[in-house]
Scaffold this active site. Structure first.
Site, mmCIF file in Angstrom:
data_model
loop_
_atom_site.group_PDB
_atom_site.id
_atom_site.type_symbol
_atom_site.label_atom_id
_atom_site.label_comp_id
_atom_site.label_asym_id
_atom_site.label_seq_id
_atom_site.Cartn_x
_atom_site.Cartn_y
_atom_site.Cartn_z
ATOM 1 N N GLU A 1 0.680 -1.229 0.094
ATOM 2 C CA GLU A 1 0.148 -0.030 -0.007
ATOM 3 C C GLU A 1 0.876 1.202 -0.048
ATOM 4 O O GLU A 1 0.375 2.220 -0.424
ATOM 5 C CB GLU A 1 -0.880 -0.152 1.053
ATOM 6 C CG GLU A 1 -1.871 -1.225 0.927
ATOM 7 C CD GLU A 1 -3.157 -1.155 1.879
ATOM 8 O OE1 GLU A 1 -3.352 -0.241 2.495
ATOM 9 O OE2 GLU A 1 -3.458 -2.359 2.442
ATOM 10 N N LYS B 1 3.106 3.394 7.322
ATOM 11 C CA LYS B 1 3.994 2.217 6.875
ATOM 12 C C LYS B 1 5.150 2.611 6.036
ATOM 13 O O LYS B 1 6.318 2.248 5.924
ATOM 14 C CB LYS B 1 3.342 1.196 6.141
ATOM 15 C CG LYS B 1 2.456 0.543 7.036
ATOM 16 C CD LYS B 1 3.094 -0.455 8.139
ATOM 17 C CE LYS B 1 4.017 -1.710 7.639
ATOM 18 N NZ LYS B 1 4.362 -2.206 8.723
#
Ligand code: NAD
Ligand code: TYD
Length: 349
Positions: A132, A159
């Protein structure tokens, strides 16, 4: 080797811990987990009494405690999975994602750097990340290891930040780090807030199955045990500083996936064909919903010889079988807080 696995009580972490404990009896595996709502030691009942396994309850943001744990267990490698992992929760409460995924990762990097004190020979810091971070694809194309980062949700942005920080510690301090970015996982022990286990649970209970928007978003699904096998290979074979993408070339539109799942569930539950499909409910779309993720895993295949072991249809059957056989596991975690989350999250269109 003495390995600290963070987030080992979660979905992917528990599969990885099980694999390492069973396959490497000479390694000492320490599972370090805060046991948030997503952490469940029941996931590891089958291996918890093995002599090469131990559990430490702790928060990766607590650098002093992490370092004490590294020292007490003479840790030589870290596989870092601990994270807040659900996109929808990152939209309603971003700060926890910033704290654990970014601050926690830096705390862990600092602890490793300090404990190993520049003696990086034979050491490894493995950071487990997601596809992602690359953002959203149009109808065509794939994410490669060279795709520029373009995260859109607070989850993927947190992230992405953690990936950058791991690379910064590798480049600046010589910390021996590797990173992998994997596509959507599915399989047993998956918390029923994510699409597949949520749909299985709802279909089983004849509750509506919420599909965001028109169900046209595409995800690339990988069986969780295949993710664990890829991590195992990369952990042992990758060179320091490398990144690997992991994915199964298995793209599904959400609606097509749910329709397939409905067919499987009708068959397994001896329901009249079409019964479960009637539960599909279109709900308000996720804000900033990425259209399509798809991984090019050819580097992993060509350099390290990795291939996924299962076709999706077989993996999905196995997953459904596990959920139907483990009703108590589901019931225990779908009570309390989760019920409140569910009623806050879903607004019927
Ligand atoms: P999960 O939410 O099921 O588990 C996360 C685990 O981390 C839980 O056991 C939780 O208790 C623990 N944890 C959370 N905050 C912590 C903290 N501050 N200190 C210590 N432990 C803490 O997540 P998952 O789906 O198993 O994902 C694991 C990792 O893999 C994450 O880093 C995620 O970004 C990544 N990933 C997930 C997927 C997926 O499809 N689920 C795909 C690619 C990458
Ligand atoms: P999810 O399992 O949350 O994973 P991610 O957002 O990390 O890809 O969602 C997978 C896809 O399913 C995503 O496009 C959002 C969609 N979705 C629904 O349509 N309904 C749901 O109830 C959930 C949880 C997800």
């Amino acid at each position: 080797m003495n390995i600290l696995i963070t987030g080992g009580a979660g979905f992917i972490g528990s599969h990885l811990v099980r694999r390492f404990v069973n396959n490497y009896p000479n390694y000492k595996i320490v599972n370090f987990d805060k046991l948030t709502y997503a952490g469940n030691l029941e996931n590891l009942r089958d291996i918890e009494s093995k002599p090469n396994y131990s559990f430490v309850k702790g928060d990766i943001c607590d650098a002093a405690f992490v370092e004490k744990t590294l020292a007490e267990n003479n840790i030589t490698a870290i596989i870092h999975l601990a994270a807040e992992s659900h996109v929808d929760r990152s939209i309603s409460n971003p700060m926890e994602f910033i704290q654990t995924n970014i601050v926690g990762t830096v705390a862990l990097l600092n602890s490793a750097k300090h404990f190993w004190a520049g003696n990086f020979e034979g050491k490894r810091f493995y950071h487990v990340s997601t596809d992602e971070v690359y953002g959203s694809l149009g109808e065509t194309g794939f994410f490669t290891e060279e795709t520029p980062y373009d995260p859109h949700s607070p989850y993927s942005a947190s992230k992405a930040s953690s990936d950058h920080l791991v690379r910064a510690y590798s480049d600046t301090f010589g910390l021996p780090a590797v990173i992998s970015n994997c596509s959507n996982n599915y399989g047993s022990h998956h918390f029923p807030e994510k699409l597949i286990p949520l749909a299985i649970n709802n279909i089983k209970n004849m509750k509506s199955v919420p599909v965001y928007g028109k169900g046209e978003n595409v995800r690339d699904w990988l069986f969780v045990e295949d993710h664990a096998s890829a991590i195992d290979l990369i952990f042992h074979k990758a060179e320091n500083g490398e990144t690997y993408n992991i994915g199964g070339h298995n793209e599904w539109k959400n609606l097509d996936l749910i329709l397939l799942l409905c067919q499987v569930m009708d068959r397994k539950l001896n329901r009249k064909p079409g019964t479960s499909e009637g539960l599909i409910t279109y709900v308000k779309d996720r804000a900033g919903h990425d259209l399509r993720y798809a991984i090019d895993a050819s580097k992993l295949q060509n350099k390290l010889g990795w291939k996924p072991s299962l076709q999706f249809e077989e993996g999905l059957e196995r997953t459904v079988d596990w959920y139907l056989a483990n009703e108590e596991w589901l019931n225990r975690i779908t009570s309390g807080d989760y019920q409140k989350y569910y009623s806050d999250q879903y607004v019927t269109r």
